[in-house]
Design a protein around this motif. Structure first.
Motif, short mmCIF file in Angstrom:
data_model
loop_
_atom_site.label_atom_id
_atom_site.label_comp_id
_atom_site.label_asym_id
_atom_site.label_seq_id
_atom_site.Cartn_x
_atom_site.Cartn_y
_atom_site.Cartn_z
N ALA A 1 0.61 -8.08 0.52
CA ALA A 1 -0.09 -9.39 0.39
C ALA A 1 0.05 -10.14 -0.62
N TYR B 1 -2.03 -8.92 -5.49
CA TYR B 1 -1.69 -8.15 -4.55
C TYR B 1 -2.72 -7.28 -4.06
N GLU C 1 -6.73 -9.25 9.49
CA GLU C 1 -5.91 -10.57 9.86
C GLU C 1 -5.51 -10.48 11.24
N GLY D 1 -6.38 -16.43 -0.84
CA GLY D 1 -5.88 -15.71 -1.84
C GLY D 1 -6.02 -16.29 -3.04
N SER E 1 -0.07 -13.12 -3.11
CA SER E 1 -0.58 -14.49 -2.99
C SER E 1 -0.22 -15.03 -4.55
N PRO F 1 -1.58 -14.09 6.68
CA PRO F 1 -1.74 -13.17 5.64
C PRO F 1 -1.22 -11.66 6.21
N THR G 1 -1.02 -8.06 5.33
CA THR G 1 -1.53 -7.13 4.29
C THR G 1 -0.64 -6.05 3.91
#
Length: 824
Positions: free
Chosen positions: A271, A266, A405, A318, A273, A390, A392
């Protein structure tokens, strides 16, 4: 004492301002980093606005402080600042009470913001007090103030890369304590207190360094945070394995008992991943197939022929999920571009778990950069460009609202992606909802339209597949044939990527009537009905937005707000819009009708003085204009230039240093008597207006000629800052030469409050129209400044600035030589 053309200048207040400004800027950035972790991203914008507002409020409070303790007001405020900063640094110790689940998040946000305000108020009192004492030296003082901020901007990134943000606040407190010592040298009692505060801050920093400890920051109490939901889920049994702080933010690695084959990374608590246990997956083919079957990006890769699997570019990988999918799909060469360096470090250091995808695979190249910046800098062409959207929910931009992004998903970005594909190859975008898929499609349609391709033809170049909660849109730079579409349709059913509505061109829509209890019959469609209507031409992209609950439209590089799915202004911009309107009405009333305000009955009140002095009213108006216009230029150019420079933390340093350095140098340059005339200041304001328009229309003016992006940004911002830096000190000097020096604090207050509203106005215009419009409005304000400065000069013809007095003396000397008269 420094000797100058305008008389002696004392260095002690300049050096004190330098250190105070240094600590203020570093503290501001540190607070925004913590706010991004604790709460949702848009509260970082509120923190920055609150910081500037606090400086203005502090300046406004100076009047009462001078009445109580005129000789120690500055040193008292300076001594309090490090104490208040240290107090804020320790607030997470009480996080259980401040942001516990039983307390609403909105209340926790208010407590957080309230606790961060006092240090800025103290800095505002001290700063305005120094200027109040010597308005004629405002150019030197303002230069020291801005050069201190420049140094803070230059060192903030290395500081945050070395020290966690909570601990870095104590470093800022230590610098503020040094400023307090410098400003208290002539007051023994205050000097002792300043030395004590410095010692306490130094000891606290030393203890944290020796113990390798980090002040705690809660991440599990805001339900809007992805990490909070996982940590609070009873069956997940999640725990944080590792935490890293850097200038980019906070990065956490979390493992759960429910997901044994993966860990989640994170950024700022959002976000999330996945980092997969690649050795375990390879040892169990059934698990591998199950993983791939849940991920929509696998479909376009698995159905592609071998000659179309030579290369793939993954933007925002990520923890490496997209890279794993590409490798398992037999893509030969994968380039992964990740903006957060801490994510890459975590994956590399856990190579036993991740299978070393970022370190042990020769066919995987990892680049730490921002995706758009990398696309612009490479000449490579790929078979696939892959982006898993993504989101965030964290602060990456200068002003704390827009996301890094966002520039990945604009009309301009899609055009660049398609240009970096080989003929007939694809852009693959994995989304989290159909609304996101529709919005990416709108970007593609508009991008194709700019190339002369109609909406109907554009719809033959894309298809979507459903995969549970993560639908995927595939966009090709060439149209699909009917035969290829048929093959894709069959493969979609074969691999199970038809669990939600999908779209493939040339496939006819099928509708099934399904009985629904108490509602008659419901129509179930096979294909996404909105895509079908777009393909048939029965609706346009605008119609697509109007036909859904979500606001779907296309984002551009000038207004890159891809994730704004609702109509109207998002919070907190709606509140700031109302605040701007209220401020305009209030300022207009107090400037036009000051005599009608209740306080006018007292001859010593501000409104009474405004009523008696048209010059003071105009000075206040000009201070408001210059504060708002400066912030509008700063934030707008920062937003636009972020696209050209790349990584956000590097962009922040370059842009802040360039503009603040230029502004500081301009302020010192304006200290010369020859540059203190109204005509000179009005000309500088007009030049700023001209450059604002040019940079708004052609933001990449110097980037086009092949200069390194950092050099191009500096060549644009340093001269612009140089011009802007001469205007506010000029207003302060006019206070000193017009008998209004006791109202310097009022000019500071107007400037500080207007700066907040100016930054908010930029974001409002950016969301609704574009950042070019905010630069245009700033140009209008600077033109208004030029006119106002000339009018201010005419209001007080007998009160000349030093530069005008010298010019007048030379004119009299010339007259004396021609007519024989002698002038003293």
């Amino acid at each position: 004492i420094l000797r100058s053309n305008n008389g002696p200048v004392e260095l002690r207040p300049i050096s004190g301002l330098f250190l105070m400004s240094f600590s203020a800027l570093t503290f501001e950035i540190e607070v925004t980093r913590i706010a991004s972790v604790v709460f949702n991203y848009h509260y970082a914008f509120a923190v920055i606005s609150l910081a500037v507002f606090g400086l203005g409020i502090g300046a406004g409070m100076l009047r009462s402080r001078l009445r109580r303790s005129p000789h120690t007001a500055v040193s008292q405020a300076a001594v309090l600042v490090p104490v208040l900063m240290a107090a804020f640094a320790t607030w997470p110790v009480l996080a259980g009470a401040i942001s516990a689940p039983v307390i609403p998040v909105s209340l926790a946000v208010l407590l957080f913001l309230a606790s961060s305000l006092p240090p800025f108020v103290g800095i505002g009192i001290a700063t305005a007090g120094i200027f109040q004492a010597a308005p004629s030296r405002s150019s030197w003082l303002y230069g020291g103030d801005l050069l201190g901020a420049t140094a803070g901007a230059l060192l903030t990134t290395p500081l945050l890369n070395t020290v966690p943000a909570p601990n870095a606040i104590l470093v800022s407190a230590l610098v503020a304590a040094g400023a307090a010592v410098v400003l208290s040298l002539d007051k023994p009692d205050m000097r002792r207190k300043a030395v004590w505060s410095s010692a306490i801050a130094g000891i606290a920093v030393g203890v944290l360094v020796v113990a390798h400890a980090t002040l705690p920051v809660p991440v599990a109490n805001d339900p809007d945070k992805d990490i909070s939901n996982l940590l609070n889920e009873p069956g997940a049994k999640a725990q944080i394995v590792e935490t890293r702080w850097s200038a980019f933010g906070r990065t956490d690695l979390v493992k759960t008992a429910a997901l044994r084959d993966q860990m989640i990374i994170y950024t700022d608590g959002a976000a999330g991943s996945a980092m997969y246990d690649l050795p375990e997956l390879l040892a169990h083919p059934a698990d591998t197939l199950e993983l791939l079957g849940r991920f929509g990006a696998f479909f376009p890769l698995i159905v592609a022929p071998p000659d179309k699997k030579q290369s793939a570019l993954v933007i925002g990988p990520g923890g490496g999920r997209d890279v794993v999918v590409a490798l398992l799909s037999n893509v030969r060469q994968v380039t992964a571009v990740e903006v957060n360096p801490d994510v890459v470090k975590i994956v590399r250091e856990h190579k036993d778990f991740s299978g070393g995808i970022y370190s042990n695979h020769p066919n995987v190249k990892v680049v730490i950069d921002e995706g758009r910046n990398y696309i612009r800098s490479t000449r490579e062409r790929y078979n696939f460009i892959m982006l898993s959207i993504p989101i965030t929910k964290s602060s990456r931009s200068i002003e704390g609202f827009a996301l890094t992004e966002n520039y990945l998903f604009t009309v301009d970005a899609v055009g660049e992606y398609l240009a970096h594909l080989r003929p007939g190859d694809s852009l693959v975008v994995v989304a989290h909802s159909l609304a996101e898929v529709h919005r990416v499609a709108s970007l593609a349609i508009q991008s194709f339209a700019l190339r002369g391709i109609s909406q109907r033809k554009a719809m033959t170049r894309m298809y979507s597949v459903g995969s549970g909660m993560m639908p995927t849109l595939v966009i090709s730079n060439e149209p699909l044939s009917a035969e290829r579409a048929k093959t894709l349709h069959e493969s979609m059913h074969q691999y199970g990527f038809d669990s939600t509505e999908f779209y493939i061109p040339f496939v006819e829509q099928m509708t099934l009537k399904k009985p629904v209890i108490d509602h008659g019959a419901a129509a179930l469609t096979m294909l996404d009905p909105y895509f079908v209507q777009l393909a048939n031409g029965t609706i346009t992209v605008a119609g697509l937005g109007n036909s859904q609950s979500a606001h779907v439209s296309y984002a551009t590089d000038d207004s890159p707000f891809f994730y704004k799915f609702s109509s109207g202004l998002p919070a907190p911009l709606g509140f700031f819009a109302l605040l701007i309107v209220a401020a305009i009405i209030f300022v207009g009333a107090i400037l036009i009708f000051p005599g009608r305000f209740p306080g006018n009955r007292s001859k010593k009140s501000i409104t009474a003085e405004l009523h008696r002095s048209p010059q003071l009213r105009l000075l206040l108006l000009l201070s408001i204009l210059v504060g708002a216009a400066y912030m509008m230029v700063e934030v707008s150019l920062f937003q636009k230039m972020t696209l050209f420079i790349g990584r956000p933390e590097r962009t922040l340093t370059i842009l802040l240093v360039s503009l603040l350095l230029g502004t500081g140098l301009g302020s010192v340059w304006g200290a010369h008597p020859r540059r203190s005339s109204a005509a000179y200041a009005a000309a500088m304001s007009a030049f700023v207006a001209l450059l604002s328009v040019v940079f708004g229309l052609v933001p990449d003016l110097l980037f086009r000629i092949g200069l390194p992006p950092q050099a191009a940004a500096m060549l644009m911002l340093v001269p612009l800052g140089f011009l802007m830096g001469q205007l506010f000190p000029y207003l302060l000097k006019v206070c000193g030469t017009s008998g209004l020096s006791k109202y310097v604090y009022l000019v500071w207050t107007g400037n500080g409050v207007a700066s907040v509203l100016g930054s908010a106005a930029v974001m409002i215009l950016g969301v609704t129209a574009g950042f070019s419009y905010s630069l245009g409005l700033a140009a209008v304000l600077y033109i208004g400044m030029s006119v106002g400065i000339l009018a201010l000069n005419r209001l007080s013809p007998r009160n000349r600035t030093p530069g005008e007095l010298k010019t007048q003396s030379r004119a009299l000397a010339r007259v004396s030589r021609t007519d024989g008269l002698r002038h003293d």
